[in-house]
Design a protein around this motif. Structure first.
Motif, PDB file in Angstrom:
ATOM      1  N   LEU A 188      68.584 115.424  86.018  1.00  0.00           N
ATOM      2  CA  LEU A 188      67.392 114.602  85.795  1.00  0.00           C
ATOM      3  C   LEU A 188      66.915 114.034  87.134  1.00  0.00           C
ATOM      4  O   LEU A 188      65.720 114.103  87.459  1.00  0.00           O
ATOM      5  N   TYR A 197      71.254 127.561  88.841  1.00  0.00           N
ATOM      6  CA  TYR A 197      70.816 128.182  87.592  1.00  0.00           C
ATOM      7  C   TYR A 197      71.535 129.519  87.397  1.00  0.00           C
ATOM      8  O   TYR A 197      71.912 129.872  86.284  1.00  0.00           O
ATOM      9  N   LYS A 206      77.900 130.651  76.404  1.00  0.00           N
ATOM     10  CA  LYS A 206      77.019 129.530  76.022  1.00  0.00           C
ATOM     11  C   LYS A 206      75.751 130.060  75.346  1.00  0.00           C
ATOM     12  O   LYS A 206      75.322 129.533  74.310  1.00  0.00           O
ATOM     13  N   TYR A 207      75.182 131.104  75.901  1.00  0.00           N
ATOM     14  CA  TYR A 207      73.910 131.597  75.366  1.00  0.00           C
ATOM     15  C   TYR A 207      74.106 132.310  74.026  1.00  0.00           C
ATOM     16  O   TYR A 207      73.231 132.243  73.159  1.00  0.00           O
ATOM     17  N   GLY A 346      63.706 121.408  79.121  1.00  0.00           N
ATOM     18  CA  GLY A 346      64.709 121.640  80.164  1.00  0.00           C
ATOM     19  C   GLY A 346      65.073 123.117  80.139  1.00  0.00           C
ATOM     20  O   GLY A 346      66.228 123.500  80.096  1.00  0.00           O
ATOM     21  N   PRO A 351      66.714 131.128  80.124  1.00  0.00           N
ATOM     22  CA  PRO A 351      67.660 131.837  79.259  1.00  0.00           C
ATOM     23  C   PRO A 351      67.602 131.384  77.794  1.00  0.00           C
ATOM     24  O   PRO A 351      67.795 132.202  76.901  1.00  0.00           O
ATOM     25  N   ASP A 373      59.909 122.401  81.726  1.00  0.00           N
ATOM     26  CA  ASP A 373      60.909 121.880  82.665  1.00  0.00           C
ATOM     27  C   ASP A 373      60.206 120.964  83.652  1.00  0.00           C
ATOM     28  O   ASP A 373      59.016 121.092  83.901  1.00  0.00           O
ATOM     29  N   LYS A 374      60.987 120.047  84.206  1.00  0.00           N
ATOM     30  CA  LYS A 374      60.400 119.116  85.186  1.00  0.00           C
ATOM     31  C   LYS A 374      60.565 119.655  86.610  1.00  0.00           C
ATOM     32  O   LYS A 374      59.990 119.120  87.541  1.00  0.00           O
ATOM     33  N   GLY A 399      56.742 119.305  83.545  1.00  0.00           N
ATOM     34  CA  GLY A 399      56.713 117.853  83.344  1.00  0.00           C
ATOM     35  C   GLY A 399      58.006 117.335  82.753  1.00  0.00           C
ATOM     36  O   GLY A 399      58.943 118.102  82.494  1.00  0.00           O
ATOM     37  N   ASP A 400      58.023 116.026  82.579  1.00  0.00           N
ATOM     38  CA  ASP A 400      59.219 115.352  82.074  1.00  0.00           C
ATOM     39  C   ASP A 400      59.139 115.287  80.547  1.00  0.00           C
ATOM     40  O   ASP A 400      58.124 114.843  80.001  1.00  0.00           O
ATOM     41  N   MET A 401      60.191 115.714  79.881  1.00  0.00           N
ATOM     42  CA  MET A 401      60.153 115.756  78.408  1.00  0.00           C
ATOM     43  C   MET A 401      59.973 114.366  77.800  1.00  0.00           C
ATOM     44  O   MET A 401      59.555 114.221  76.663  1.00  0.00           O
TER      45      MET A 401
HETATM   46  C1  SAM Z   1      71.630 122.077  82.652  1.00  0.00           C
HETATM   47  S1  SAM Z   1      70.054 122.727  83.039  1.00  0.00           S
HETATM   48  C2  SAM Z   1      69.848 123.924  81.790  1.00  0.00           C
HETATM   49  C3  SAM Z   1      68.853 124.970  82.148  1.00  0.00           C
HETATM   50  C4  SAM Z   1      68.701 126.105  81.138  1.00  0.00           C
HETATM   51  N1  SAM Z   1      68.253 125.615  79.854  1.00  0.00           N
HETATM   52  C5  SAM Z   1      69.996 126.880  80.988  1.00  0.00           C
HETATM   53  O1  SAM Z   1      70.634 126.759  79.929  1.00  0.00           O
HETATM   54  O2  SAM Z   1      70.350 127.599  81.890  1.00  0.00           O
HETATM   55  C6  SAM Z   1      69.049 121.392  82.537  1.00  0.00           C
HETATM   56  C7  SAM Z   1      67.577 121.612  82.820  1.00  0.00           C
HETATM   57  O3  SAM Z   1      66.869 120.524  82.277  1.00  0.00           O
HETATM   58  C8  SAM Z   1      65.866 120.097  83.175  1.00  0.00           C
HETATM   59  N2  SAM Z   1      65.631 118.682  82.856  1.00  0.00           N
HETATM   60  C9  SAM Z   1      66.515 117.673  82.920  1.00  0.00           C
HETATM   61  N3  SAM Z   1      65.954 116.545  82.521  1.00  0.00           N
HETATM   62  C10 SAM Z   1      64.658 116.838  82.192  1.00  0.00           C
HETATM   63  C11 SAM Z   1      63.553 116.068  81.722  1.00  0.00           C
HETATM   64  N4  SAM Z   1      63.645 114.758  81.504  1.00  0.00           N
HETATM   65  N5  SAM Z   1      62.391 116.713  81.485  1.00  0.00           N
HETATM   66  C12 SAM Z   1      62.269 118.051  81.687  1.00  0.00           C
HETATM   67  N6  SAM Z   1      63.277 118.806  82.157  1.00  0.00           N
HETATM   68  C13 SAM Z   1      64.449 118.215  82.403  1.00  0.00           C
HETATM   69  C14 SAM Z   1      66.453 120.366  84.542  1.00  0.00           C
HETATM   70  O4  SAM Z   1      65.449 120.513  85.525  1.00  0.00           O
HETATM   71  C15 SAM Z   1      67.212 121.662  84.280  1.00  0.00           C
HETATM   72  O5  SAM Z   1      66.404 122.760  84.518  1.00  0.00           O
END
Ligand code: SAM
Length: 649
Positions: A188, A197, A206-207, A346, A351, A373-374, A399-401
């Motif tokens: 975050l 990544y 995981k996937y 996020g 994936p 994603d942010k 953007g931020d969720m």
């Molecule tokens: C642990 S990674 C997982 C990425 C992907 N989903 C994966 O499984 O490979 C977490 C992702 O969430 C995004 N993220 C974290 N907090 C966020 C927020 N508040 N708003 C948007 N994206 C966010 C990060 O930039 C990152 O890309």
């Protein structure tokens, strides 16, 4: 240092499976009590305590003829062991005169060889073995003879190492991270780089779990809609009639066999081929059913197809032939009411978007995917993939969720914001805010649905030394490293008791907009339960708890290992907990919460720990304090040494 007393008892191990809960009795004497120095581990422990855990104090262990049991071995391996010493007397000669070890010793050495890179020293009378062809050529007792003999031992140990079956892929890839302390990620606060990544994406487990969970969520969402008697998607028949449900789920069979006597609600008759097209069946299945109906069949093995039972027919008729043609062409694609809206928040490099599309294809449900994603770099990749790979089924947002406003209410919210300790990457804070995008009727689904963190007391003097090393690099010594939590692949760290559950989180939160209880409250009827503001006030992600453990053996308690388990959705669980660990999953290493000062514990000792999850307007942090066997200071009070920032970069 010998590993075990010449002839003595094994340290007592109360099994980790035994009841080590409250009220457990204190341990009986085992020859490892205070001041008892029969056990070489006690000699060692006294020596290194006198030397104040000096980082340059390491161990070479003598492998005994009578091998130590599992407890001794695990406890020794948690120590800073650099080498194992084997006396030549442990070896026997095989038929050709070469030195070999007994099966038991072979097994023992293989076991330690896979754990880390130890040195192996062979000493004693190397040339005492019967001569082999090789060694007979040199003069007995000469330097040459000893050297030739030594070579035979070295060759044998190399052969033993080569004969170890292939390591699990995780050990081969991540073995170098064993007992190596890392700072936890803060996705975050910071933007993850491409390499990080890539590491995530290299773990298929995981996937696979996510795809299965999203698949189950899509089916469940359809079922909810049926139960509600509402229409969803392109003509999912939600009239509430048994027949429609039977047709959609292919589980029930109409009992009557006679349209006139059909027990389904509504008059039986010829169903519209479109009703079947939109019934939620996979396209191939729907086509087969449609063909039968066109041939005049009203009852099939899928049940009664009573046309009148389906309210949606009116909508379809109103849409006209063009809509019908388009819908027939695109399968379950684009009829009024739209596909199931899945938001991947996020999304990283995408994936989980792939998992969603695969789950949709498997379930025969049409989806519209919103990927957010942010991290601007990840968003570029998402755009690129949407253009070249995914097409119009996926729309990308940056953007931020927590303040995102999507173009449509979201039916299924998919995220992976979990850290090694479950909530430590601020999944609760992000998802609580993001759940406002869910459909307002409380039927929205979150994947993950809930997660729980766990802690277990451990002994790992190696980790303690490493942390002291970090602290000592700064003058004056900086204590913050001694009260920071870390991520670490624990392979040579011994659990002193079974892990216990710490904090639990559930999504969507029932207390917030988008949650189930919030649905009832949002009507604003003061006579019918708490309003949304009060519900919001009831909601907090701060937590605290006291955990009790019973130590299984005498050891130096150096901290607590942290794990999590998670229900993604339905029957799909994902776990790093040692007892339920998802097989072959390497996406998360455990967490480690150190104690500033190690504490001696004996078998049966009560270990109690108080843990807090606390927050301010800008950060979230953990605090922890030992309450037994001795009371210790509060670690990381007020988040002074380590916290997770809520501000996004
Ligand atoms: C642990 S990674 C997982 C990425 C992907 N989903 C994966 O499984 O490979 C977490 C992702 O969430 C995004 N993220 C974290 N907090 C966020 C927020 N508040 N708003 C948007 N994206 C966010 C990060 O930039 C990152 O890309």
């Amino acid at each position: 240092m010998p590993m075990a007393p010449a002839a003595g008892p094994e340290p007592q191990m109360r099994g980790l499976d035994s009841d080590d809960g409250e009220g457990a009795s204190t341990g009986s004497g085992t020859g490892h009590g205070e001041g008892d120095v029969d056990d070489p581990w006690d000699w060692w422990h006294q020596l290194r305590t006198l030397c104040d855990f000096h980082p340059r104090l390491n161990l070479a262990l003598e492998v005994p003829a009578d091998l130590p049991g599992e407890v001794s071995l695990l406890r020794w391996l948690a120590e800073p062991v650099k080498a194992f010493h084997l006396d030549a007397d442990l070896f026997m000669a095989n038929q050709r005169g070469f030195p070999v070890l007994s099966r038991l010793h072979q097994g023992f050495l293989k076991d330690v060889m896979v754990r880390t890179n130890y040195h192996f020293l062979v000493g004693g009378r190397l040339d005492a073995r019967p001569d082999s062809e090789d060694t007979m050529r040199s003069v007995p007792g000469s330097l040459e003879a000893v050297s030739r003999h030594a070579q035979l031992y070295v060759s044998y140990l190399r052969h033993l190492a080569r004969s170890i079956p292939d390591q699990p892929a995780g050990d081969a890839l991540f073995g170098s991270y064993n007992e190596f302390l890392q700072a936890p990620l803060q996705p975050l606060k910071e933007h993850l780089d491409s390499q990080t990544y890539e590491v995530f994406e290299n773990d298929p487990v995981k996937y696979q779990l996510y795809e299965e969970a999203i698949y189950q969520a899509l089916l469940a969402f359809t079922r909810y809609m049926h139960q509600d008697g509402r229409r969803i998607g392109e003509g999912e028949c939600v009239c509430g009639a048994d027949a429609a449900m039977a047709a959609a789920t292919a589980t029930a069979v109409c009992q009557s066999g006679d349209p006139g006597a059909c027990t389904c609600r509504g008059p039986a008759g010829h169903p519209s081929p479109r009703a079947i097209q939109y019934s939620g069946l996979a396209p191939g299945r729907a086509k087969a059913l449609r063909d039968r109906v066109r041939n005049g069949q009203t009852h099939t093995e899928w049940g009664c197809l009573g046309e009148g039972a389906c309210r949606c027919l009116e909508d379809w008729a109103a849409e006209g032939p063009e809509a019908e043609a388009e819908a027939l062409e695109t399968g379950l694609g684009s009829f009024a009411g739209g596909p199931i809206v899945v938001a991947v928040v996020g999304a990283g490099r995408g994936p989980l978007v792939n998992c969603t599309l695969q789950a949709a294809a498997r379930s025969g449900r049409a989806v519209s995917v919103l990927a957010l994603d942010k991290n601007p770099n990840a968003v570029l990749t998402l755009h690129d993939r949407a253009r070249n790979e995914w097409g119009s089924a996926v729309t990308v947002f940056g953007g931020d969720m927590r303040d995102w406003r999507p173009p449509a209410p979201v039916d299924v919210l998919v995220s992976e914001l979990l850290g090694s300790f479950g909530d430590n990457e601020l999944s609760p804070e992000c998802l609580d805010a993001a759940q406002a995008v869910l459909r307002p009727d409380g039927r929205g689904i979150s994947v993950p649905a809930c997660y729980t963190s766990h802690l277990a007391p451990v002994t790992s003097p190696r980790l303690h030394e490493q942390i002291r090393g970090f602290a000592a690099k700064e003058k004056p010594l900086d204590p913050k490293w001694l009260e920071t939590h870390y991520v670490v692949r624990l392979r040579n760290t011994m659990l002193l008791a079974r892990p216990r559950a710490v904090f639990h989180f559930r999504h969507p939160s029932p207390f917030l907009p988008g949650g189930h209880a919030a649905e009832g409250a949002s009507g604003g009827d003061p006579g019918r339960g708490p309003g949304p503001d009060r519900l919001r006030r009831l909601h907090t992600n701060d937590r605290h708890t006291v955990l009790h453990f019973t130590s299984t053996c005498a050891a130096s308690l150096t901290g607590f290992a942290g794990y999590f388990d998670c229900t993604l959705f339905g029957s799909v669980h994902m776990s790093t907990h040692p007892r339920t660990h998802s097989p072959d999953m390497e996406s998360w290493f455990p967490c480690f919460f150190p104690l500033r000062t190690p504490v001696d514990v004996r078998p049966g000792d009560r270990i109690s720990l108080q843990v807090w999850r606390r927050s301010s307007a800008t950060a979230v942090w953990y605090e922890w304090a030992l309450l037994a066997p001795v009371v210790g200071q509060i670690h990381n009070s007020g988040g002074r040494s380590c916290s997770m920032l809520l501000a996004s970069s």
